[in-house]
Design an enzyme around this catalytic site. Structure first.
Site, PDB file in Angstrom:
ATOM      1  N   ASP A 281       0.858  -1.195   0.000  1.00 62.03           N
ATOM      2  CA  ASP A 281       0.000   0.000   0.000  1.00 62.03           C
ATOM      3  C   ASP A 281       0.892   1.243   0.000  1.00 62.03           C
ATOM      4  O   ASP A 281       1.570   1.529   0.994  1.00 62.03           O
ATOM      5  CB  ASP A 281      -0.893  -0.023   1.243  1.00 62.03           C
ATOM      6  CG  ASP A 281      -1.878   1.144   1.258  1.00 62.03           C
ATOM      7  OD1 ASP A 281      -1.743   2.066   0.422  1.00 62.03           O
ATOM      8  OD2 ASP A 281      -2.783   1.128   2.117  1.00 62.03           O
TER       9      ASP A 281
ATOM     10  N   ALA B 240     -15.927   3.842 -20.385  1.00 61.47           N
ATOM     11  CA  ALA B 240     -16.940   3.709 -21.437  1.00 61.47           C
ATOM     12  C   ALA B 240     -16.560   2.740 -22.573  1.00 61.47           C
ATOM     13  O   ALA B 240     -17.372   1.864 -22.917  1.00 61.47           O
ATOM     14  CB  ALA B 240     -17.289   5.086 -22.001  1.00 61.47           C
TER      15      ALA B 240
ATOM     16  N   TYR C 239     -11.912  13.439  -7.305  1.00 56.48           N
ATOM     17  CA  TYR C 239     -10.822  12.910  -8.147  1.00 56.48           C
ATOM     18  C   TYR C 239     -10.031  14.024  -8.846  1.00 56.48           C
ATOM     19  O   TYR C 239      -8.803  14.044  -8.838  1.00 56.48           O
ATOM     20  CB  TYR C 239     -11.432  11.955  -9.173  1.00 56.48           C
ATOM     21  CG  TYR C 239     -10.476  11.335 -10.143  1.00 56.48           C
ATOM     22  CD1 TYR C 239      -9.590  10.344  -9.746  1.00 56.48           C
ATOM     23  CD2 TYR C 239     -10.471  11.722 -11.488  1.00 56.48           C
ATOM     24  CE1 TYR C 239      -8.709   9.761 -10.655  1.00 56.48           C
ATOM     25  CE2 TYR C 239      -9.607  11.138 -12.400  1.00 56.48           C
ATOM     26  CZ  TYR C 239      -8.727  10.162 -11.979  1.00 56.48           C
ATOM     27  OH  TYR C 239      -7.856   9.585 -12.891  1.00 56.48           O
TER      28      TYR C 239
ATOM     29  N   ASN D 242      -8.975   9.720 -21.138  1.00 58.05           N
ATOM     30  CA  ASN D 242      -9.686   8.456 -21.458  1.00 58.05           C
ATOM     31  C   ASN D 242      -8.839   7.447 -22.221  1.00 58.05           C
ATOM     32  O   ASN D 242      -8.967   7.298 -23.435  1.00 58.05           O
ATOM     33  CB  ASN D 242     -10.955   8.741 -22.278  1.00 58.05           C
ATOM     34  CG  ASN D 242     -11.902   9.669 -21.565  1.00 58.05           C
ATOM     35  OD1 ASN D 242     -12.306   9.400 -20.452  1.00 58.05           O
ATOM     36  ND2 ASN D 242     -12.241  10.777 -22.208  1.00 58.05           N
TER      37      ASN D 242
ATOM     38  N   THR E  77     -19.807  14.059 -25.331  1.00 57.48           N
ATOM     39  CA  THR E  77     -18.670  13.724 -26.205  1.00 57.48           C
ATOM     40  C   THR E  77     -17.373  13.553 -25.411  1.00 57.48           C
ATOM     41  O   THR E  77     -17.184  14.167 -24.367  1.00 57.48           O
ATOM     42  CB  THR E  77     -18.436  14.827 -27.262  1.00 57.48           C
ATOM     43  OG1 THR E  77     -18.270  16.079 -26.580  1.00 57.48           O
ATOM     44  CG2 THR E  77     -19.577  14.906 -28.249  1.00 57.48           C
TER      45      THR E  77
ATOM     46  N   LYS F 266      -6.061  15.410  -8.296  1.00 54.05           N
ATOM     47  CA  LYS F 266      -5.080  15.402  -9.393  1.00 54.05           C
ATOM     48  C   LYS F 266      -4.452  16.795  -9.547  1.00 54.05           C
ATOM     49  O   LYS F 266      -3.245  16.918  -9.734  1.00 54.05           O
ATOM     50  CB  LYS F 266      -5.749  14.975 -10.710  1.00 54.05           C
ATOM     51  CG  LYS F 266      -6.136  13.500 -10.779  1.00 54.05           C
ATOM     52  CD  LYS F 266      -4.932  12.592 -10.842  1.00 54.05           C
ATOM     53  CE  LYS F 266      -5.285  11.149 -11.133  1.00 54.05           C
ATOM     54  NZ  LYS F 266      -4.160  10.235 -10.861  1.00 54.05           N
TER      55      LYS F 266
HETATM   56  P1  NAD Z   1      -5.919   1.338 -12.761  1.00 57.48           P
HETATM   57  O1  NAD Z   1      -6.966   1.433 -11.710  1.00 57.48           O
HETATM   58  O2  NAD Z   1      -6.005   0.198 -13.710  1.00 57.48           O
HETATM   59  O3  NAD Z   1      -4.475   1.334 -12.110  1.00 57.48           O
HETATM   60  C1  NAD Z   1      -4.176   1.990 -10.905  1.00 57.48           C
HETATM   61  C2  NAD Z   1      -3.495   0.986  -9.999  1.00 57.48           C
HETATM   62  O4  NAD Z   1      -3.126   1.651  -8.790  1.00 57.48           O
HETATM   63  C3  NAD Z   1      -4.419  -0.172  -9.609  1.00 57.48           C
HETATM   64  O5  NAD Z   1      -3.873  -1.412 -10.005  1.00 57.48           O
HETATM   65  C4  NAD Z   1      -4.523  -0.053  -8.111  1.00 57.48           C
HETATM   66  O6  NAD Z   1      -4.577  -1.315  -7.432  1.00 57.48           O
HETATM   67  C5  NAD Z   1      -3.249   0.695  -7.759  1.00 57.48           C
HETATM   68  N1  NAD Z   1      -3.360   1.347  -6.467  1.00 57.48           N
HETATM   69  C6  NAD Z   1      -4.446   1.982  -5.952  1.00 57.48           C
HETATM   70  N2  NAD Z   1      -4.191   2.374  -4.711  1.00 57.48           N
HETATM   71  C7  NAD Z   1      -2.912   1.980  -4.426  1.00 57.48           C
HETATM   72  C8  NAD Z   1      -2.105   2.087  -3.279  1.00 57.48           C
HETATM   73  N3  NAD Z   1      -2.552   2.669  -2.153  1.00 57.48           N
HETATM   74  N4  NAD Z   1      -0.866   1.555  -3.310  1.00 57.48           N
HETATM   75  C9  NAD Z   1      -0.406   0.941  -4.440  1.00 57.48           C
HETATM   76  N5  NAD Z   1      -1.155   0.806  -5.558  1.00 57.48           N
HETATM   77  C10 NAD Z   1      -2.382   1.326  -5.543  1.00 57.48           C
HETATM   78  O7  NAD Z   1      -5.937   2.725 -13.546  1.00 57.48           O
HETATM   79  P2  NAD Z   1      -5.212   3.142 -14.905  1.00 57.48           P
HETATM   80  O8  NAD Z   1      -6.256   3.324 -15.910  1.00 57.48           O
HETATM   81  O9  NAD Z   1      -4.074   2.236 -15.180  1.00 57.48           O
HETATM   82  O10 NAD Z   1      -4.673   4.578 -14.502  1.00 57.48           O
HETATM   83  C11 NAD Z   1      -3.320   4.823 -14.137  1.00 57.48           C
HETATM   84  C12 NAD Z   1      -3.165   6.268 -13.702  1.00 57.48           C
HETATM   85  O11 NAD Z   1      -3.593   7.119 -14.770  1.00 57.48           O
HETATM   86  C13 NAD Z   1      -4.003   6.656 -12.485  1.00 57.48           C
HETATM   87  O12 NAD Z   1      -3.308   7.590 -11.720  1.00 57.48           O
HETATM   88  C14 NAD Z   1      -5.211   7.322 -13.104  1.00 57.48           C
HETATM   89  O13 NAD Z   1      -5.817   8.241 -12.223  1.00 57.48           O
HETATM   90  C15 NAD Z   1      -4.599   8.014 -14.301  1.00 57.48           C
HETATM   91  N6  NAD Z   1      -5.571   8.262 -15.366  1.00 57.48           N
HETATM   92  C16 NAD Z   1      -6.112   7.235 -16.070  1.00 57.48           C
HETATM   93  C17 NAD Z   1      -7.029   7.495 -17.071  1.00 57.48           C
HETATM   94  C18 NAD Z   1      -7.632   6.399 -17.894  1.00 57.48           C
HETATM   95  O14 NAD Z   1      -8.422   6.695 -18.785  1.00 57.48           O
HETATM   96  N7  NAD Z   1      -7.292   5.142 -17.675  1.00 57.48           N
HETATM   97  C19 NAD Z   1      -7.416   8.814 -17.347  1.00 57.48           C
HETATM   98  C20 NAD Z   1      -6.861   9.833 -16.603  1.00 57.48           C
HETATM   99  C21 NAD Z   1      -5.922   9.555 -15.626  1.00 57.48           C
END
Ligand code: NAD
Length: 324
Positions: A53, A192, A148, A177, A220, A152
């Site tokens: 964690d 989505a 959220y 996204n 959109t 950020k």
């Molecule tokens: P994801 O949820 O698949 O991956 C995030 C990982 O962080 C998860 O595996 C989760 O278990 C881990 N995590 C959460 N809390 C934790 C902790 N306390 N200690 C250790 N690990 C922890 O999400 P993703 O889509 O791979 O996104 C990765 C990053 O990109 C994130 O910061 C997310 O906010 C950002 N992001 C993603 C998107 C998207 O469209 N996927 C868009 C904008 C921003």
């Protein structure tokens, strides 16, 4: 790059990043995630995989020894259905970035990447479906997505001040996204594109003739395929850019159009049932790519249709394996 720490390595983007870095054979990798290893989206056996964690300060210090570069992709997050109903959990992600930055500073880590989001943008700039593209300056004055998005934006600024005050070379992308194979497509945290692929596949397999859509379907978005996302991250880390940049596609589609693209891939047509009370976010969100083009001489290139076909095929396969 030396030794690289990927935080959130068990997640969607983190899993793809570890694979890409591992394939390059140029770095030693510590891959960290809170989830037990059997729940990671992808696992590379050659790297050091650690289940911890990262909200915990001591854990951040223990994994930071010997690290040269941090990719912070760890966050408790999900699609709009999750972030609108788990605001406190999303804000607690601040502990991950804070403790990773402190541990990085105290271990002389020189380079640090933070994954921010288009959710930092002022919501008043996203009231129109025909969004011309959010410029990086549209984050201020601040009125981001509650929970959220505020976390950020705050964490972006913390990265900036750690650079200015402590000399860590911090870099930030605002992802728009991200989608692709090895992501979640069920369970409540899915986004989505994956949710729509799953719904269309369920309809196809069960003979259903309808699909449920959150909102009126006119909202959109643009969607960036995960390979473009990883390419962008690697390019950013090799650059001397310090400002937060958009990392998104400029191919704007409505959710209705997204559904129709997936229907075309699946070869069927469904009756759309609209659920106006389900979370559906801002009206229009698109990426303005002028800054990334100017700074990195590159922008995402993979067309939505191509990326969706790959995602649909992967989900189709997974559903067969999992007997869904
Ligand atoms: P994801 O949820 O698949 O991956 C995030 C990982 O962080 C998860 O595996 C989760 O278990 C881990 N995590 C959460 N809390 C934790 C902790 N306390 N200690 C250790 N690990 C922890 O999400 P993703 O889509 O791979 O996104 C990765 C990053 O990109 C994130 O910061 C997310 O906010 C950002 N992001 C993603 C998107 C998207 O469209 N996927 C868009 C904008 C921003």
């Amino acid at each position: 790059m030396g030794c690289v720490l990927v935080a959130g390595a068990g997640g969607f983007i983190g899993g793809h990043l570890v694979k890409k870095l591992n394939d390059s054979k140029e770095v030693r990798i510590k891959a960290v995630d809170i989830k037990p290893l059997n729940l990671w989206h992808q696992i590379q056996n050659e790297v050091e995989n650690i289940s911890l964690d990262l909200r915990d300060r001591g854990n951040c210090y223990s994994v930071m020894a010997g690290v040269d570069l941090v990719f912070n992709l760890a966050a408790d997050m999900g699609g709009i259905g999750f972030i609108e109903t788990h605001r406190a959990a999303c804000m607690l992600n601040v502990l991950i970035n804070t403790h990773l930055l402190l541990a990085a500073r105290d271990n002389d880590v020189k380079n640090y990447f933070f994954a921010s989001s288009a959710c930092v943008y002022n919501q008043s700039k996203q009231l129109d479906c025909a969004n011309p593209g959010l410029k990086e300056s549209d984050a201020y004055p601040a009125m981001p997505e509650d929970g959220y998005g505020w976390e950020k934006l705050f964490s972006e600024r913390m990265c900036r001040h750690f650079r200015e005050d402590f000399g860590i070379d911090t870099k930030v992308f605002r992802f728009h996204n991200v989608y692709g194979p090895f992501g979640l497509f069920e369970g409540g945290r899915e986004k989505a594109p994956a949710a729509i692929c799953r719904k269309v596949l369920v309809a196809k397999l069960s003979g259903e003739d309808r699909i449920e859509i959150w909102g009126d379907g006119n909202q959109t978005r643009s969607f960036i395929y995960v390979d473009d996302c990883i390419e962008g991250i690697i390019r950013l880390m090799k650059s001397d850019v310090v400002e937060p940049l958009n990392l998104g596609s400029t191919e704007l589609v409505s959710i209705n159009q997204l559904v129709e693209m997936v229907e075309d891939i699946a070869g069927l047509k469904l009756k759309k049932i609209y659920l106006p009370n389900e979370p559906n976010g801002v009206r229009g969100r698109n990426s303005d790519n002028e800054m990334i083009r100017n700074f990195l001489h590159w922008e995402p290139v993979i067309p939505l249709k191509i990326g969706l076909e790959k995602t649909y095929n992967w989900i189709c396969n997974e559903m067969k394996i999992r007997h869904i």
